[in-house]
Write a protein that holds these residues in place. Structure first.
Motif, PDB file in Angstrom:
ATOM      1  N   GLY A  42       0.811  -1.192   0.000  1.00 59.05           N
ATOM      2  CA  GLY A  42       0.000   0.000   0.000  1.00 59.05           C
ATOM      3  C   GLY A  42       0.850   1.249   0.000  1.00 59.05           C
ATOM      4  N   SER A  43       0.178   2.385  -0.059  1.00 56.89           N
ATOM      5  CA  SER A  43       0.886   3.663  -0.032  1.00 56.89           C
ATOM      6  C   SER A  43      -0.074   4.746   0.417  1.00 56.89           C
ATOM      7  CB  SER A  43       1.463   3.992  -1.416  1.00 56.89           C
ATOM      8  OG  SER A  43       0.425   4.205  -2.349  1.00 56.89           O
ATOM      9  N   ASP A  44       0.502   5.843   0.844  1.00 58.71           N
ATOM     10  CA  ASP A  44      -0.264   7.043   1.134  1.00 58.71           C
ATOM     11  C   ASP A  44       0.590   8.232   0.710  1.00 58.71           C
ATOM     12  OD1 ASP A  44       1.534   7.603   3.277  1.00 58.71           O
ATOM     13  OD2 ASP A  44       0.231   6.589   4.711  1.00 58.71           O
ATOM     14  N   GLU A  45       0.216   9.401   1.125  1.00 59.39           N
ATOM     15  CA  GLU A  45       0.892  10.617   0.683  1.00 59.39           C
ATOM     16  C   GLU A  45       2.385  10.650   1.024  1.00 59.39           C
ATOM     17  OE1 GLU A  45       0.370  15.446   1.359  1.00 59.39           O
ATOM     18  OE2 GLU A  45      -0.951  14.037   2.402  1.00 59.39           O
ATOM     19  N   HIS A  46       2.778  10.023   2.139  1.00 60.21           N
ATOM     20  CA  HIS A  46       4.158  10.128   2.606  1.00 60.21           C
ATOM     21  C   HIS A  46       4.882   8.796   2.731  1.00 60.21           C
ATOM     22  CE1 HIS A  46       3.422  14.316   3.495  1.00 60.21           C
ATOM     23  NE2 HIS A  46       2.361  13.974   4.203  1.00 60.21           N
ATOM     24  N   ASN A  47       4.239   7.669   2.407  1.00 61.21           N
ATOM     25  CA  ASN A  47       4.827   6.342   2.644  1.00 61.21           C
ATOM     26  C   ASN A  47       4.379   5.337   1.586  1.00 61.21           C
ATOM     27  OD1 ASN A  47       5.640   6.807   5.651  1.00 61.21           O
ATOM     28  ND2 ASN A  47       3.493   7.414   5.533  1.00 61.21           N
ATOM     29  N   PHE A  48       5.138   4.252   1.466  1.00 64.35           N
ATOM     30  CA  PHE A  48       4.665   3.049   0.783  1.00 64.35           C
ATOM     31  C   PHE A  48       5.348   1.876   1.459  1.00 64.35           C
ATOM     32  CE2 PHE A  48       8.382   4.337  -1.590  1.00 64.35           C
ATOM     33  CZ  PHE A  48       9.021   3.175  -1.973  1.00 64.35           C
ATOM     34  N   TRP A  49       4.788   0.680   1.269  1.00 66.15           N
ATOM     35  CA  TRP A  49       5.328  -0.470   1.986  1.00 66.15           C
ATOM     36  C   TRP A  49       5.095  -1.747   1.209  1.00 66.15           C
ATOM     37  CZ3 TRP A  49       1.456   2.733   3.633  1.00 66.15           C
ATOM     38  CH2 TRP A  49       0.164   2.212   3.634  1.00 66.15           C
ATOM     39  N   ALA A  50       5.947  -2.722   1.495  1.00 60.06           N
ATOM     40  CA  ALA A  50       5.848  -4.074   0.961  1.00 60.06           C
ATOM     41  C   ALA A  50       6.342  -5.008   2.052  1.00 60.06           C
ATOM     42  CB  ALA A  50       6.698  -4.234  -0.298  1.00 60.06           C
ATOM     43  N   ILE A  55       8.791   2.507   3.624  1.00 60.83           N
ATOM     44  CA  ILE A  55       9.626   3.572   3.086  1.00 60.83           C
ATOM     45  C   ILE A  55       8.823   4.859   3.138  1.00 60.83           C
ATOM     46  CG2 ILE A  55      10.857   4.399   1.052  1.00 60.83           C
ATOM     47  CD1 ILE A  55      11.135   1.366   0.281  1.00 60.83           C
ATOM     48  N   GLY A  56       9.399   5.885   3.762  1.00 61.18           N
ATOM     49  CA  GLY A  56       8.671   7.137   3.928  1.00 61.18           C
ATOM     50  C   GLY A  56       9.516   8.341   3.642  1.00 61.18           C
ATOM     51  N   SER A  57       8.842   9.447   3.381  1.00 61.29           N
ATOM     52  CA  SER A  57       9.517  10.726   3.175  1.00 61.29           C
ATOM     53  C   SER A  57       9.874  11.329   4.529  1.00 61.29           C
ATOM     54  CB  SER A  57       8.613  11.676   2.385  1.00 61.29           C
ATOM     55  OG  SER A  57       7.436  11.949   3.117  1.00 61.29           O
ATOM     56  N   SER A  58      10.707  12.345   4.514  1.00 58.22           N
ATOM     57  CA  SER A  58      11.141  12.954   5.776  1.00 58.22           C
ATOM     58  C   SER A  58      10.005  13.653   6.509  1.00 58.22           C
ATOM     59  CB  SER A  58      12.300  13.919   5.537  1.00 58.22           C
ATOM     60  OG  SER A  58      11.892  14.948   4.662  1.00 58.22           O
ATOM     61  N   ASP A  59       8.886  13.941   5.839  1.00 59.81           N
ATOM     62  CA  ASP A  59       7.756  14.560   6.527  1.00 59.81           C
ATOM     63  C   ASP A  59       6.693  13.555   6.957  1.00 59.81           C
ATOM     64  OD1 ASP A  59       7.164  14.173   3.859  1.00 59.81           O
ATOM     65  OD2 ASP A  59       6.169  16.084   3.572  1.00 59.81           O
ATOM     66  N   SER A  60       7.034  12.273   6.930  1.00 61.91           N
ATOM     67  CA  SER A  60       6.124  11.231   7.388  1.00 61.91           C
ATOM     68  C   SER A  60       6.170  11.111   8.907  1.00 61.91           C
ATOM     69  CB  SER A  60       6.528   9.883   6.777  1.00 61.91           C
ATOM     70  OG  SER A  60       5.879   8.826   7.441  1.00 61.91           O
TER      71      SER A  60
END
Length: 142
Positions: A42-50, A55-60
């Motif tokens: 899945g993913s959202d505005e600041h992250n994704f995962w498997a 894995i996220g951005s610095s603003d997550s």
């Protein structure tokens, strides 16, 4: 990060990487996961995962906003062809070669490839030789 059903191994609960450029990392890891036949969870505005990798951005908020240092992650590959596909996909999506596919000296039959991801993390795919798994993964449902 609600994920519903999760798959777990025995040692790692999860690994979190904070990246500078989420779009570049999504392109890189999306191609790598496709080559390794690992679905993105899945993913959202600041992250994704498997699976266990987030894995996220610095603003997550989920990864607490600090860039990670250089890490080494090695993904399991089903066979040598999957290691080769991993390397091709990574190189085509922003990876830098850090060890072309080939035999390694860890043990007989060890075949691996390594690349640096867009943030300089050492990412590999490894095939340890023919084996039989008791299950693809441990499935945990809530």
């Amino acid at each position: 990060m609600a994920t519903g059903t999760r798959h777990r191994g025995r040692l790692i609960d999860h690994i979190g990487l904070v990246v500078r450029d989420l779009a570049a990392s999504k392109a890189f890891y999306g191609a790598v996961f496709e080559a390794l036949e690992i679905p993105v969870g899945g993913s959202d505005e600041h992250n994704f995962w498997a699976d266990e990798l987030f894995i996220g951005s610095s603003d997550s908020n989920d990864v607490e906003g600090q860039l990670t240092g250089r890490h080494h992650l090695a993904f399991q590959a089903r066979d040598r062809a999957m290691v080769d596909a991993f390397h091709r996909a990574a190189m085509a999506h922003g990876g830098r070669d850090n060890g072309a596919p080939g035999e390694r000296s860890c043990h007989p039959g060890d075949y691996a490839a390594f690349v640096l991801d867009p943030d300089g993390n050492n990412i590999g795919a490894v095939f340890h030789g023919e084996s039989v798994r008791s299950a693809d993964s441990v499935r945990i449902s809530r």
